[in-house]
Each structure stands twice: as structure tokens, then as C-alpha cells.
Design a protein around this motif. Structure first.
Motif, mmCIF file in Angstrom:
data_model
loop_
_atom_site.group_PDB
_atom_site.id
_atom_site.type_symbol
_atom_site.label_atom_id
_atom_site.label_comp_id
_atom_site.label_asym_id
_atom_site.label_seq_id
_atom_site.Cartn_x
_atom_site.Cartn_y
_atom_site.Cartn_z
ATOM 1 N N PRO A 1 35.010 40.526 40.692
ATOM 2 C CA PRO A 1 36.259 41.300 40.716
ATOM 3 C C PRO A 1 37.499 40.426 40.732
ATOM 4 C CG PRO A 1 34.664 42.269 42.223
ATOM 5 C CD PRO A 1 34.096 40.950 41.768
ATOM 6 N N ASN A 2 37.421 39.248 41.362
ATOM 7 C CA ASN A 2 38.610 38.419 41.468
ATOM 8 C C ASN A 2 38.824 37.510 40.267
ATOM 9 O OD1 ASN A 2 40.943 37.955 43.002
ATOM 10 N ND2 ASN A 2 40.175 35.992 43.717
ATOM 11 N N ARG A 3 38.248 37.859 39.148
ATOM 12 C CA ARG A 3 38.639 37.306 37.862
ATOM 13 C C ARG A 3 38.920 38.459 36.908
ATOM 14 N NH1 ARG A 3 38.490 33.859 41.021
ATOM 15 N NH2 ARG A 3 37.886 31.670 40.799
ATOM 16 N N SER A 4 39.120 39.647 37.466
ATOM 17 C CA SER A 4 39.124 40.874 36.667
ATOM 18 C C SER A 4 40.386 41.710 36.829
ATOM 19 C CB SER A 4 37.901 41.722 37.038
ATOM 20 O OG SER A 4 36.702 40.998 36.852
ATOM 21 N N PHE A 5 41.433 41.125 37.414
ATOM 22 C CA PHE A 5 42.681 41.868 37.571
ATOM 23 C C PHE A 5 43.520 41.689 36.307
ATOM 24 C CE2 PHE A 5 41.080 41.744 41.802
ATOM 25 C CZ PHE A 5 41.495 42.944 42.357
ATOM 26 N N VAL A 6 43.031 42.357 35.265
ATOM 27 C CA VAL A 6 43.591 42.246 33.921
ATOM 28 C C VAL A 6 43.633 43.642 33.311
ATOM 29 C CG1 VAL A 6 42.730 39.890 33.562
ATOM 30 C CG2 VAL A 6 41.282 41.837 32.957
ATOM 31 N N SER B 1 35.801 45.618 47.669
ATOM 32 C CA SER B 1 34.439 45.530 47.111
ATOM 33 C C SER B 1 33.396 45.857 48.186
ATOM 34 C CB SER B 1 34.180 44.134 46.545
ATOM 35 O OG SER B 1 35.055 43.844 45.485
ATOM 36 N N PRO B 2 33.227 47.127 48.531
ATOM 37 C CA PRO B 2 32.291 47.476 49.611
ATOM 38 C C PRO B 2 30.830 47.188 49.290
ATOM 39 C CG PRO B 2 33.225 49.450 48.614
ATOM 40 C CD PRO B 2 33.999 48.292 48.083
ATOM 41 N N TRP B 3 30.405 47.298 48.027
ATOM 42 C CA TRP B 3 29.024 46.916 47.706
ATOM 43 C C TRP B 3 28.845 45.418 47.958
ATOM 44 C CZ3 TRP B 3 26.633 43.489 44.336
ATOM 45 C CH2 TRP B 3 25.254 43.633 44.195
ATOM 46 N N GLY C 1 38.622 41.676 51.074
ATOM 47 C CA GLY C 1 37.316 42.061 50.553
ATOM 48 C C GLY C 1 37.243 42.190 49.053
ATOM 49 N N VAL C 2 38.138 41.519 48.313
ATOM 50 C CA VAL C 2 37.976 41.465 46.858
ATOM 51 C C VAL C 2 36.626 40.828 46.553
ATOM 52 C CG1 VAL C 2 38.897 40.529 44.706
ATOM 53 C CG2 VAL C 2 40.456 41.398 46.469
ATOM 54 N N HIS C 3 36.322 39.758 47.264
ATOM 55 C CA HIS C 3 34.958 39.225 47.327
ATOM 56 C C HIS C 3 34.334 39.770 48.607
ATOM 57 C CE1 HIS C 3 36.288 35.633 44.689
ATOM 58 N NE2 HIS C 3 35.685 36.529 43.952
#
Length: 306
Positions: free
Chosen positions: A139-144, A122-124, A86-88
């Protein structure tokens, strides 16, 4: 191929500013329940696992509590495996597959592994069936470092604070027709840039790490899933979503460079699963079972390595 895509928000070629993002957010609606479809299943696991709230998203339609399902006691002599879904949020089988594995098979692996399962990062996004969060961040371009996505930032902080070396990280995803019909056009509009459109692969595939591909590990995942559903075949250029296939059902991405979830854990073994729920020859249940099979294939491979 590059293609200038139309989208009903913004001006082509001009990146969105806050008014366009607000217009986009105003069009999003709640379509399903995180509480009824996810949290109730997490709660059912409290007898077998430790269930911990690791964070909270304070969005207007929330707040949304963020949960991890873990081994009751961590053993430093066991390898630790992180399973994320659920990252996406719109990628349903990633969420339900993580939960299904925990509910039906998780206890079978507690003797050999420390398990950390974050089934819905990502529950929303789950409730609104979205790739982005409410501020139009993926979110799945944001693990930085210093991530602007609270979804990514909070799971990274939680895993880091556990102080455990992650041996393997299995991140559960889907590739859907809406990737081309909605999400890539929205991305092009948001960033004011042309986007590539690829043929959506019909079937399951995995994404390994360009810098650390672990070919035998990926092969074991694909072989396990092959017992449940079909594996995606390459397009006319021998590629899947624009990337060369490295073996049957496998492509590689530069996970860390792209800020992808599977890259943040610094695990020796990483894989991102992709199922195709829009296939004419696959059902939603089959997609969930494919995710479960991917996790089982990965863990069985690791168990055999000793």
C-alpha cells in the motif's frame, strides 16, 4: 548494496505471476485481532470525536471496516492535520501510536486544529503482520491515481471528499529487522529483481519530502521524540537505509514519485516517522510513546507558527 536474495517462492530473476502470489497468500495466517486491539479503542473515542467508517476491505478473512477519527465539527478557519498509521499493517507502533495520541492527547489540540486520524489503513496487514495486502501489493507504494491498492485508494478518496486543504500530514511507520529478513527478499522474488540491503538504523528517524523538506518542522519532531527514545545515528557512509542524512535523524524521499502515503495529501508540512522496535534498548511501549511524541512535536511546532 545490491544482493540476490533467496526466497522460498518463485524462480530467481522471474517476476511472480498469479500462482506464486496465491502460494504466498496461502502461507499467511491471522496472528492478532484488529477488532480487539484496534477497533475497541476507536469505539472508545466516540464521545470526544466523530468516528466514521470511510471504507471496507472485502478480503476473505474480513470484511474489514476502515475508520477515521475526526474533530466533531470542521472549522475552515483552523488548519487541518492528517495523522495516518498502519499503512504497513505489521508496523505496530504506528497503529497504536495514532490511537494513543487520540486517546490521551487529541482533545488538547481540537481548539487549534481540525484533526483527521486514520489509525489503521491496512487491517489485514495488521492481523497477519504483513507489509503487503492479500494480492501482494505494498500500500505504501500505491498512493497514486487509479491505485491498485484498496487500502490506499479508499483513504485517498475519503480525504479528497472532505474538501479540506490538508495543512500537515504525519504518517507513522517502523523500520524492523524483518524488512531485511523477510520483506525485501519477498520484494526481490515478487519483482524478479535484485534488492538493496541496508543496515537497519537503531533508533528513531524521520523522512521528509525531497521537494519540500521543511527542515525546521522535521527538527521539531526529532527534538520531541528525543525526550522519549534515542535517535538513529548514520552508518559508516553517513546514511540511513541508503539515503544521506540531511540533519540529525532526518532523511528525505521523493514522496509523490514513490507513491508514499505522506505525499498524497499535498500538505505543506509532511513527515514519515520511523521507529526501530527491534532495538535492544527500546521496548514496544517506548516505540508507541515515540510515535505519540512525534505527533505532539509536529503539532506544537505548527501551533507556534500560528
Amino acid at each position: 548494496m545490491n544482493q540476490e536474495l533467496t526466497y522460498p517462492i518463485g524462480t530467481p530473476g522471474i517476476p511472480w505471476t498469479q500462482p506464486e502470489k496465491s502460494q504466498w497468500l496461502a502461507q499467511q495466517t491471522i496472528k492478532r485481532s484488529y477488532q480487539n486491539e484496534v477497533v475497541v479503542h476507536i469505539d472508545s473515542l466516540r464521545a470526544q470525536f466523530n468516528v466514521e467508517q470511510y471504507g471496507k476491505l472485502n478480503y476473505k478473512s474480513g470484511p474489514y471496516a476502515l475508520y477515521a477519527i475526526t474533530s466533531k465539527k470542521f472549522d475552515l478557519n483552523k488548519p487541518t492535520v492528517l495523522i495516518t498509521g498502519g499503512v504497513h499493517g505489521y508496523e505496530t507502533s504506528g497503529v497504536q501510536g495514532a490511537l494513543r495520541f487520540a486517546m490521551r492527547h487529541g482533545v488538547d489540540y481540537l481548539a487549534d486544529f481540525n484533526l483527521i486520524i486514520a489509525p489503521c489503513i491496512s487491517p489485514w496487514g495488521y492481523e497477519t503482520i504483513n507489509r503487503w495486502n492479500p494480492v501482494a501489493i505494498d500500500p505504501n507504494r500505491s498512493f497514486v491515481p487509479q491505485s491498485m491498492s484498496p487500502e490506499a485508494a479508499q483513504i485517498m478518496a475519503y480525504v479528497s471528499n472532505l474538501g479540506l486543504a490538508i495543512h500537515a500530514h504525519i504518517d507513522l511507520h517502523e523500520t524492523t529487522d524483518t524488512d531485511n529478513s523477510e520483506f525485501r527478499p519477498a520484494l526481490g522474488a515478487r519483482d524478479g529483481q535484485e534488492q538493496e540491503i541496508w543496515q537497519i538504523p537503531d533508533g528513531f528517524y524521520t523522512v521528509g519530502d525531497t521537494q519540500n523538506p521543511q527542515d525546521a518542522f522535521q527538527r521539531a519532531v526529532v527534538k520531541s521524540v528525543e525526550q522519549v527514545t534515542h535517535i538513529a545515528l548514520p552508518d559508516n557512509e553517513g546514511k540511513l537505509i541508503g539515503s544521506p542524512m540531511t540533519q540529525h535523524g532526518v532523511i528525505n524521499y521523493a514522496l509523490k514519485d514513490l507513491g508514499l502515503c505522506a505525499g498524497f495529501s499535498n500538505a505543506r508540512y509532511t513527515t514519515t516517522t520511523e521507529v526501530y522496535p527491534d532495538s535492544e534498548t527500546a521496548t514496544p511501549e517506548e516505540c508507541i510513546l515515540a510515535q505519540v511524541a512525534a505527533v505532539i512535536g509536529a503539532l506544537d511546532y505548527l501551533r507556534q507558527q500560528g
